[in-house]
Design an enzyme around this catalytic site. Structure first.
Site, PDB file in Angstrom:
ATOM      1  N   CYS A 281       0.852  -1.179   0.000  1.00 19.23           N
ATOM      2  CA  CYS A 281       0.000   0.000   0.000  1.00 19.23           C
ATOM      3  C   CYS A 281       0.893   1.236   0.000  1.00 19.23           C
ATOM      4  CB  CYS A 281      -0.899   0.009   1.233  1.00 19.23           C
ATOM      5  SG  CYS A 281      -1.929  -1.472   1.386  1.00 19.23           S
TER       6      CYS A 281
ATOM      7  N   ARG B 270      -4.761   1.919  -0.819  1.00 17.87           N
ATOM      8  CA  ARG B 270      -4.809   0.511  -0.453  1.00 17.87           C
ATOM      9  C   ARG B 270      -4.676  -0.449  -1.626  1.00 17.87           C
ATOM     10  NH1 ARG B 270      -9.440  -3.492   1.936  1.00 17.87           N
ATOM     11  NH2 ARG B 270      -7.968  -5.000   2.790  1.00 17.87           N
ATOM     12  N   LEU B 271      -3.794  -1.439  -1.441  1.00 18.01           N
ATOM     13  CA  LEU B 271      -3.772  -2.640  -2.278  1.00 18.01           C
ATOM     14  C   LEU B 271      -4.363  -3.751  -1.421  1.00 18.01           C
ATOM     15  CD1 LEU B 271      -2.847  -4.017  -4.961  1.00 18.01           C
ATOM     16  CD2 LEU B 271      -0.749  -4.643  -3.736  1.00 18.01           C
TER      17      LEU B 271
ATOM     18  N   ASN C  33       1.340   0.137   5.801  1.00 20.01           N
ATOM     19  CA  ASN C  33       1.711  -0.536   4.557  1.00 20.01           C
ATOM     20  C   ASN C  33       2.395  -1.831   4.949  1.00 20.01           C
ATOM     21  OD1 ASN C  33       2.727  -1.302   2.020  1.00 20.01           O
ATOM     22  ND2 ASN C  33       4.573  -0.086   2.322  1.00 20.01           N
ATOM     23  N   GLY C  34       1.811  -2.973   4.563  1.00 18.07           N
ATOM     24  CA  GLY C  34       2.492  -4.220   4.874  1.00 18.07           C
ATOM     25  C   GLY C  34       1.557  -5.356   5.201  1.00 18.07           C
TER      26      GLY C  34
ATOM     27  N   LEU D 194       7.909 -15.532  -8.282  1.00 19.02           N
ATOM     28  CA  LEU D 194       8.873 -15.086  -9.286  1.00 19.02           C
ATOM     29  C   LEU D 194       9.971 -16.138  -9.380  1.00 19.02           C
ATOM     30  CD1 LEU D 194       9.240 -11.276  -8.411  1.00 19.02           C
ATOM     31  CD2 LEU D 194       7.515 -12.433  -9.830  1.00 19.02           C
TER      32      LEU D 194
ATOM     33  N   THR E 264      23.557  -0.959 -10.250  1.00 15.83           N
ATOM     34  CA  THR E 264      23.110  -2.358 -10.258  1.00 15.83           C
ATOM     35  C   THR E 264      21.623  -2.477  -9.926  1.00 15.83           C
ATOM     36  OG1 THR E 264      23.929  -2.579  -7.997  1.00 15.83           O
ATOM     37  CG2 THR E 264      25.341  -3.400  -9.743  1.00 15.83           C
TER      38      THR E 264
ATOM     39  N   ARG F 268      19.707  -1.630 -13.148  1.00 19.21           N
ATOM     40  CA  ARG F 268      19.838  -2.737 -14.104  1.00 19.21           C
ATOM     41  C   ARG F 268      18.869  -3.876 -13.781  1.00 19.21           C
ATOM     42  NH1 ARG F 268      26.397  -3.673 -14.131  1.00 19.21           N
ATOM     43  NH2 ARG F 268      27.010  -1.896 -15.452  1.00 19.21           N
TER      44      ARG F 268
END
Length: 571
Positions: A2, A50-51, A75-76, A231, A316, A319
């Site tokens: 969030c 909010r997410l 957030n969390g 992922l 980095t 990238r």
């Protein structure tokens, strides 16, 4: 993830100022596209974008205690919220949100409750009874948080720099594992694990203890009411996350809603090492695998947007963030809002190539401690902001508090890279998941040595970036770099190119000071550069600087390592 914005003690609390807070909060809407909330009490504002991951229907923020005298914007994710609710049975909860426990814990325990939270979080809490407030950030800094000060005496907090940089005279990255209390007017560290002092631990390595700790860390992160995935780059860390997730998914609450087949995601240039390796792991685990491609030009075209979102000019980090940024957009388009990712393992276990040069176990351990302490400036920042740019939340089981305590209590002698014993980098992690009866991964994947110097997503990605920067920055421009940018002076055309973009978005001195600098070789800290005299003359942020180390170490180790792969053990 969030987006939070809190402004405390603002001089003008008129409608004009309220409109400004709403405008600034909208700069964080990519982090939380599902709902916006704003609480105003006198000269204090707490805003939230909010997410919705847990309790999407009723968990809108800000959140409150029973009589709304305590208000919190968070957030969390708090993974142990159900256990904490058991300790708060006298309290009345309004929502199913995992974050609501924070308001009630504060009522019950005052400011000393933060260490009870198991999760990733940044929050600001206002107690309207005495107009005091606290702000805190999780142990490692998985979630971002910035703190700023206005000329009118106001104190600001925001998930991203872009929400406060225009209105604050000075601002900084809020340190991980710390709490700020308005009562004392000071920051203090609430996170004080044994490893933080960098004393050398002596607990013998126990493969089952390490394995169980990691499995527990993964399972607790399956707390979700929305579709999710993993992922998967095909490297050791992401493959272990995917393997453990697929093993335990069927028994999780998430499977009841979304099914027991795991979705995995990978991105790369066509023909890249990551795509091939990830496909192999996905086939072995039986996941529903999604493979995304991008071109070097598409990556270059995204650079400005990437820098705006991740708020750094570190070479980095940019990238690695760009492919992750592009992949997150594709993931969100599939309706997925949460992913598990493998960040943190290289820091905990000394997985970077330069660790081959650690002179002894003491130096090895101290470098891992330094690397973990700076994760919030590099990999945590990348993983969080690259995904949050598209409203996707990344969870990182290797950075579980309990898992870090277990892994960092092991005698570092076991983590040392020992060619004579057939121990390659991260051997103790590989060995912990080497189960003959019920394999987690094929042996050749479990013991696959680190890719030498590809960025994984494709060999031409970094070269393409450098070529593009060379076209934008002339030799004459770079020659004057120390005059134009006296602080953290860029030493390459690529670094200079990124810096000019960053400065355009974030021109204040305070902004450039949030980005770390100093000598580094192959992702090392400045201290580790001292391990090899040759490194001080070849400061390269990529793995290429460690080429000789890598080749020499593996040349000596080849026969012993082959034996390790065959036996799965080198005691």
């Amino acid at each position: 993830m969030c987006g939070i914005l809190a402004v405390l003690g603002i001089a003008d609390n008129s409608q004009v100022k309220r409109s400004r807070i709403i405008e600034l909060s909208r700069r964080l809407r990519h982090r939380g596209p599902d709902w916006s909330g704003l609480h105003c009490y006198q000269d204090c504002y707490l805003a939230h974008q909010r997410l919705a991951i847990v309790d999407p229907t009723s968990g809108d923020q800000p959140l409150y205690n029973e009589d709304k005298t305590v208000v919190v914007t968070v957030n969390g994710e708090i993974y142990n919220h159900k256990e904490l609710r058991e300790k708060l049975k006298s309290h009345e909860f309004r929502t199913g949100s995992d974050c609501e426990v924070i308001a009630h814990l504060y009522e019950e325990y005052g400011e000393d409750f933060v260490d009870m939270l198991d999760g990733m979080f940044s929050f600001v809490l206002l107690d309207s009874r005495d107009k005091s407030f606290i702000a805190a950030r999780d142990a490692i800094g998985i979630t971002p948080l910035y703190m700023g000060w206005g000329l009118d005496g106001s104190v600001w907090f925001a998930s991203e720099m872009k929400a406060l940089s225009d209105d604050c005279e000075r601002f900084m990255s809020f340190p991980p594992g710390h709490i700020y209390s308005s009562k004392s007017g000071e920051l203090r560290r609430w996170y004080n694990p044994p490893w933080y002092s960098e004393h050398i631990p002596s607990v013998p390595y126990d493969s089952l203890v390490l394995r169980k700790a990691f499995e527990k860390a993964v399972v607790k992160r399956l707390m979700t009411d929305v579709p999710f995935g993993v992922l998967l780059s095909g490297g050791l860390d992401s493959s272990l996350v995917a393997s453990v997730t697929s093993r335990y998914l069927a028994d999780s609450e998430a499977a009841c809603q979304w099914g027991s087949q795991l979705h995995t995601f990978c991105i790369g240039l066509k023909g890249s090492p990551d795509l091939k390796a990830a496909r192999e792991v996905a086939d072995y685990l039986g996941t529903r695998h999604h493979e995304f491609h991008f071109t070097v030009q598409e990556g270059i075209d995204a650079i400005e947007e990437v820098i705006y979102h991740i708020e750094t000019y570190d070479v980095t980090t940019i990238r690695a963030s760009t492919p992750m940024f592009l992949m997150s957009r594709k993931i969100k388009s599939l309706g997925v809002k949460m992913v598990l990712s493998g960040e943190g393992s290289d820091e905990i276990f000394g997985g970077y190539l330069y660790f081959h040069k650690a002179p002894n176990k003491e130096e090895f351990h101290q470098e891992t401690c330094r690397k973990i302490k700076s994760l919030h400036l590099y990999d945590c920042l990348r993983a969080n902001k690259s995904t949050s740019a598209w409203g996707v939340e990344a969870r990182v089981p290797f950075l579980d508090k309990e898992f870090i305590n277990v892994a960092m209590s092991i005698d570092p002698e076991w983590k040392m890279i020992r060619p004579d014993l057939g121990r390659i980098e991260k051997w103790i992690l590989r060995n912990a998941f080497d189960d003959e009866q019920n394999p987690y991964l094929p042996k050749h994947i479990l013991y696959r040595q680190k890719e030498q110097f590809s960025d994984g997503v494709g060999y031409s990605w970094i070269d393409g970036l450098k070529d593009h920067a060379n076209q934008q920055v002339t030799d004459a421009i770079l020659a004057n770099a120390s005059f134009v940018y006296p602080e953290n002076t860029p030493t390459t055309k690529e670094g200079y190119y990124y810096r000019t973009i960053f400065e355009r978005f974030f021109p204040k001195n305070a902004a450039r000071s949030t980005v770390p600098g100093g000598p580094s070789v192959a992702c090392s800290t400045a201290k580790a550069v001292e391990w090899d005299a040759a490194w001080s003359n070849n400061l390269d942020p990529s793995g290429r600087a460690a080429l000789g180390v890598h080749v020499a170490a593996y040349g000596e180790a080849k026969e012993a390592t082959d034996a390790s792969v065959m036996n799965g053990s080198s005691h």
